[in-house]
Structure formats: C-alpha cells, structure tokens
Design an enzyme around this catalytic site. Structure first.
Site, PDB file in Angstrom:
ATOM      1  N   HIS A 194       0.825  -1.209   0.000  1.00 43.17           N
ATOM      2  CA  HIS A 194       0.000   0.000   0.000  1.00 43.17           C
ATOM      3  C   HIS A 194       0.859   1.259   0.000  1.00 43.17           C
ATOM      4  CE1 HIS A 194      -3.265  -2.798   1.139  1.00 43.17           C
ATOM      5  NE2 HIS A 194      -3.892  -2.018   0.280  1.00 43.17           N
ATOM      6  N   GLU A 436     -11.171 -10.838  -4.092  1.00 42.54           N
ATOM      7  CA  GLU A 436      -9.736 -10.761  -3.834  1.00 42.54           C
ATOM      8  C   GLU A 436      -9.249 -11.902  -2.952  1.00 42.54           C
ATOM      9  OE1 GLU A 436      -8.754  -7.058  -1.894  1.00 42.54           O
ATOM     10  OE2 GLU A 436     -10.541  -7.069  -0.663  1.00 42.54           O
ATOM     11  N   ASN A 459      -4.383  -7.429  -6.366  1.00 43.63           N
ATOM     12  CA  ASN A 459      -3.233  -7.397  -5.450  1.00 43.63           C
ATOM     13  C   ASN A 459      -3.358  -8.498  -4.408  1.00 43.63           C
ATOM     14  OD1 ASN A 459      -2.808  -5.007  -6.833  1.00 43.63           O
ATOM     15  ND2 ASN A 459      -3.681  -3.738  -5.216  1.00 43.63           N
ATOM     16  N   CYS A 507      -9.742  -3.576  -9.945  1.00 39.73           N
ATOM     17  CA  CYS A 507      -9.208  -2.375  -9.278  1.00 39.73           C
ATOM     18  C   CYS A 507      -7.842  -2.613  -8.661  1.00 39.73           C
ATOM     19  CB  CYS A 507     -10.196  -1.849  -8.247  1.00 39.73           C
ATOM     20  SG  CYS A 507     -10.501  -3.019  -6.929  1.00 39.73           S
TER      21      CYS A 507
HETATM   22  C1  PEP Z   1      -6.497  -5.399  -4.158  1.00 34.44           C
HETATM   23  O1  PEP Z   1      -6.269  -6.172  -3.221  1.00 34.44           O
HETATM   24  O2  PEP Z   1      -6.205  -5.650  -5.343  1.00 34.44           O
HETATM   25  C2  PEP Z   1      -7.117  -4.093  -3.883  1.00 34.44           C
HETATM   26  C3  PEP Z   1      -7.475  -3.290  -4.862  1.00 34.44           C
HETATM   27  O3  PEP Z   1      -7.259  -3.717  -2.597  1.00 34.44           O
HETATM   28  P1  PEP Z   1      -6.042  -3.166  -1.717  1.00 34.44           P
HETATM   29  O4  PEP Z   1      -4.872  -2.934  -2.612  1.00 34.44           O
HETATM   30  O5  PEP Z   1      -6.519  -1.926  -1.051  1.00 34.44           O
HETATM   31  O6  PEP Z   1      -5.807  -4.284  -0.747  1.00 34.44           O
HETATM   32 MG    MG Z   2      -7.197  -5.826  -1.281  1.00 35.52          MG
END
Ligand code: PEP
Ligand code: MG
Length: 592
Positions: A194, A436, A459, A507
């Site tokens: 992050h 996810e 991710n 996303c």
């Molecule tokens: C992901 O896990 O791909 C996602 C978009 O959420 P984050 O990156 O906030 O965990």
């Molecule tokens: Mg995530």
C-alpha cells in the site's frame, strides 16, 4: 558515488538532498508539563506502562514455557530483569519530576544513554544485551505512545528533499508537508504494498526494498532516485547528475504530452468505449483525478478516515467526505469501498491483538462484521451521501456467500432504518463485492447472484492465491499477476459475472499496467480502475488499438503455460502500441 538497487515502486526521477527519517525519534515528542498535576499523572503513566509491560512479559514467558519448555522461556527472565532495573526507572522518574518532561521522552533519553554506555563496554556479553534493552523498552514506549496513530510526525522542511527511511506505512505520506517530498526510498516493502500504491497515486518517485540505504545515506547529501528502474545513487558525480537531469526532463515532457490528451475518450479504433476509472486513497487526490480527465472512481479506499487521525471518524465527518467526492465526480460514479482496515493498515483506534499473519488476520469485512457499530456508522454516512451523486458500494475481503449475506443484511437494515426516518437515500445504488480472496473467486457464481457487480482486487488475489506476501521484498519476483493460475482465476470470475448478467471491473494494480490492462480487457473485464498516474497512458494505448486485436492476442496468450511466455508474447504482440521506452513499463517489470 555509490549505486544501490531496490524495487521500482513509483516512476519518475528525483534529484535532491537527503532527509533521513528516524521514525522512533520522531514519534516521541518532548513535552514540558506545566502543572504539578500533569507531572504526577505522567509519573503514574510511567508506572502503569512498566506494570503492563511486566504483565505482558510474564504472559509470553508462561506461554513459551508451556509450549516450548523452560530454556526457550528463559530469555524472558533476562527481559524481566532488565525491566526491573531500578536505575533506568529511577532516572526516568527523576527527569519527569525534576525537568517536568513527559514519560516517553524521559525514558527514551535514559535508554539512549544506557545503550551508549553498554556499547562502550569491553564486555562482549554486556554489549550484546543492547538489543534486549531496546526490545524491552520499546514495549514500555509502546504503552506510553499508544495514542500515536503513525510512526511519523509532521515533517516541515524549508527545502524539498528525498526522504530515506527504513520503513514507512501507507498513510505516512500525509504527515509530510505538501510538496516537501521529491522522492522516497525505503529499505522494506514491495511494489504492490500500500505504501508503493500511495506513492504512485501522489506521483512521487519511489524505490522500495533498497537494502542498506539508511546506513549509507547521510542527511543533506545529494541523492538521485530512479523510481522506474529501482536505482538509487548516493553522492553522484557530475556526469551522472547530468545524465539523470536529462532523463528527468524527458520523463516530464512525456507526461506533459500525455496530459494534453486528457480529454480524449478511452475508445478503441474499432469504436469500443472502455470504462476507465481511478483509484483514490487520499482525499487530496480528487483534484488530480479530475485534472487527468478521469470521470469515475472505481475504488475509493476509505481507510484514510481512520489512519490519518487520532479519533474515529464520526458519521457526520464521513458523510461530508463522501458527499464531497460524489458531488465533485458527478455525473461520474464513485465506488466507495467499506473499511479495509487491518493487515498493513492498522489503526490505533481499533484494538487489535498482534497477529502472526496480519494479511490473513482480523481485517476488512471481518472487523466490520464484528464491530457492527463501526460498520453501521459508515453505511449510514455512505447512504445519506448517496443523493449527491452516482454512488456504488462494495465490500472488501469477502470470502464466502454467508459473509456477503451478513454484510448485505446489515446494509439493508441500515437503509431501511434511514428510509423509516424519512432520510433521503438514492433509489439506485449498485452494491458490489471485491473478489480478492481465492475462496470468493471459486464461489463467484453464487456471489454474483447476490450483487450488482464485481471488482477484482488482483493485489490480494495474487498474494493469497500464490501464497506470496505482496509487501515482502525478497518475494518480489514471485508476486506475479501473469502467473497462469492467477489469470485462470480472473477469467473464471469474469465468466461467472457475465453468465449471471453482472459487470466486472478490476481495481488491483494490474489494471494500470499497460500489458496487464490489455490482458484484462481481452479476458472480458468491463472496467479498469487504476492509479491516477496510469490513466493517461492506458487511455493512449486503448486509443491506438482495435478491440478485435486485443481479444485475439489475449486468446492466444492464455493458451501459454508460463508467466514468462505469456509476458513475452504480449510484449512482442503489443510492442508498437505499448511504449516500452516509457518508464511506466519498468514499474511493473515484464520479464523477458
Ligand atoms: C487489491 O487487493 O487488489 C485491492 C485493490 O485492494 P487493496 O490494494 O486496497 O488491498
Ligand atoms: Mg485488497
């Protein structure tokens, strides 16, 4: 001149003076206590912190003794012994009383002095005890500074600098004076962490996982960082400085050219309009999202509401924030994701126990379902704000149909309550689920029957499916979203969504990587939501290609059996469209 290499985390070149951040020093402020009552209560705080630490150590010792035996537990005898060292506690109490200083500051000073004295000793054994002393008193300090929500305090610099730190949390950026950061280098972290995601959102060149940088970097010395290649150069010579200044100019001029095309629609040569949205992690990004010609927000990470503050966000405050986003993006949509706290986004306001595997721990929807008040407050704020624009809501980290149903039940109850009180709520709010967690992907067909859309979080999906920590620099080469297992899973989720008549977006960071973005479109993704810095590049590529070509190349790519073959094949086929000279490519390296 010394060159180090790390993991490319956010493209661009930064050239400037180094500012080394020493988090522990920064998080402990010197406070002068102005009344006898405050002095007395600080002495009590200190005694309490010592007692809590002792209880903690005894508990760990007991646990270790029963699981591992006496010998392993004896390390805690030494720690308890250090904790009970009268000299340290007496000196600390004296500073609090005589100099009227806060306990954390007083203790830090005494411990620092003790460590200096230990280090100067001839005795090897005593010198080795330094780490134990640090360990024990870090625990005490933790009890004294638990109100701090971050390891970093605001840094106000008159000169723009390149920040060097051992490790920074994703929301630590917010604690630096706006514009004071030219670039950033850390020793820890991976490109999908992050922290790296936020560096990209803020368009700050960054290199992570750069081992040894804090040992070599000296405050005030010159540094170059190339965030697209993961290169860090300390004390560069004049030729190197010149070379990187030229590259920096090229990079900026390339960005400006793309910027000039920001209002052109994301449409392929054969007329297919692609839904491109931006991810938002900090409220200040909304201006840049709009400036980049992006009309939708496909992932609004709401964690900043908890992570940038020292008290929980009220319903009113959340309502104002969400309404503001919706109004500014109108008529475009905003997909608000309910809190994804936990993992590497730890808020001091939610009391969590320390966990061996935080990414697999008490986080996201799990916290929301256990702490219903927190969840209901957020949902009330979101629903009240819905009348100001085009709102969609989604839940993170769902891992089963039951879990989704529990979240939906609460959502529907909150909505009903509001309507019962005649509070206006928009009639058309799409509700979605993030895919996810592999277990959710495997039951996507059932989940699709309960919601209006999916958004694939590549991710975490990659992290969980491949069992590779997304923030671990040693595992960076294994964190590979082109792994055929990941692609198969994504494809099956897209198919499940479509066969149930719902749309599906992506996303995760894959959506902003040129090659992966084409791969996802070819697999049938209906929407790509990405870091703002990727929006213009992805749009440019979309405008240079036909959808037919994307589909046929991807169809063939998916028959290949390794990530390397898939990446090389895509690279070869799309070479002319995807500009490999541009630094974006280097952030999400294509192995060839
Ligand atoms: C992901 O896990 O791909 C996602 C978009 O959420 P984050 O990156 O906030 O965990
Ligand atoms: Mg995530």
């Amino acid at each position: 001149m010394k060159t180090l290499s790390g993991i490319p985390a956010s493209p661009g070149i930064a050239i400037g003076l180094i500012h080394v951040i020493n988090q522990e020093e920064l998080s402990i402020k010197e406070i002068t206590l102005d009344t006898p009552g405050k002095v007395q209560s600080e002495v009590e705080n200190f005694t309490l912190a010592l007692r809590k630490t002792e209880e903690e150590l005894v508990a760990v010792q007991k646990m270790l003794r029963s699981h591992l035996g006496k010998d392993e537990a004896s390390i805690f005898d030494a720690h308890l012994h250090i904790l009970k060292d009268i000299a340290i506690s007496q000196k600390t109490a004296a500073i609090i009383k005589n100099e009227k200083k806060n306990a954390a500051f007083a203790l830090k000073r005494v411990v620092d002095e003790t460590i200096v004295a230990f280090n100067a000793m001839q005795d090897d054994y005593l010198r080795q005890r330094v780490l134990d002393v640090q360990d024990v008193y870090k625990r005490v300090l933790n009890h004294l500074v638990e109100d701090f929500v971050t390891g970093v305090d605001p840094v106000d610099l008159s000169e723009k600098s390149v920040f060097v730190a051992r490790s920074l949390g994703p929301y630590d950026f917010a604690f630096f004076e706006q514009g004071s950061m030219l670039g950033v280098v850390t020793e820890t972290g991976g490109a999908a962490s992050h922290f790296a995601i936020i560096a990209r959102s803020l368009d700050i060149p960054a290199v992570v996982g750069c081992e040894g940088v804090t040992l070599t970097a000296v405050n005030g010395a010159t540094i170059i960082i190339d965030g697209g290649h993961g290169t860090v150069i300390l004390n560069p010579d004049s030729d190197t400085l010149e070379k990187y200044s030229r590259q920096q100019k090229r990079y900026i001029s390339r960005e400006q050219k793309l910027f000039a095309q920001r209002d052109l629609p994301p449409i392929t040569i054969d007329g297919r309009m692609i839904d491109i949205a931006a991810n938002l992690e900090l409220p200040s990004e909304i201006t840049s999202i709009l400036e980049h010609g992006c009309r939708n927000i496909g992932l609004c990470r709401t964690e900043f509401l908890y992570l940038l503050k020292k008290s929980p966000p009220t319903e009113e405050e959340q309502f104002q924030t969400y309404s503001d986003f919706l109004k500014k993006m109108h008529p475009g949509y905003v997909i608000i994701r309910t809190f994804d706290l936990g993992g590497d986004k730890i808020s001091g306001m939610i009391k969590t126990e320390s966990e061996a595997n935080p990414a697999l721990g008490w986080r996201a929807i799990r916290i929301c379902l256990d702490e219903e008040d927190l969840f209901r407050t957020q949902l009330r704020a979101i629903l009240r704000a819905s009348i100001f624009g085009n709102l969609k809501v989604m839940f993170p980290m769902i891992s089963s149909v039951e879990e989704l149903r529990r979240a939906l039940k609460i959502y529907n109850e909150v909505k009903k309550e509001l309507l019962g009180k005649l509070v206006p709520v928009s009639e058309r709010i799409d509700v979605g689920v993030m895919i996810e967690v592999p277990s959710a992907a495997l039951v996507a067909d059932e989940l699709a029957k309960e919601v209006d859309f999916f958004s694939i979080g590549t991710n975490d999906l990659t992290q969980f499916l491949l069992a590779v920590d997304r923030g671990n620099k040693r595992l960076a080469p294994l964190f590979d979203s082109h792994n055929p297992a990941v692609l198969k899973m994504i494809k099956s989720v897209i198919n499940a969504a479509h066969s149930n008549g719902i749309w599906v977006g992506v996303c995760g960071e894959m959506a902003g990587n040129p090659l992966s973005a084409l791969l996802l479109l070819g697999m049938g993704a209906d929407e790509l939501s990405m870091n703002t810095i990727s929006v213009l590049e992805i749009k440019r590529i979309i405008r240079s290609i036909t959808f037919d070509e994307i589909r046929s190349v991807v169809e063939e790519a998916l028959t290949l059996e390794s990530s390397r073959k898939i990446s090389v094949f895509l690279q070869r086929k799309f070479r002319k469209k995807v500009s490999f000279s541009h630094l974006y490519q280097e952030v999400f390296k294509v192995k060839s």
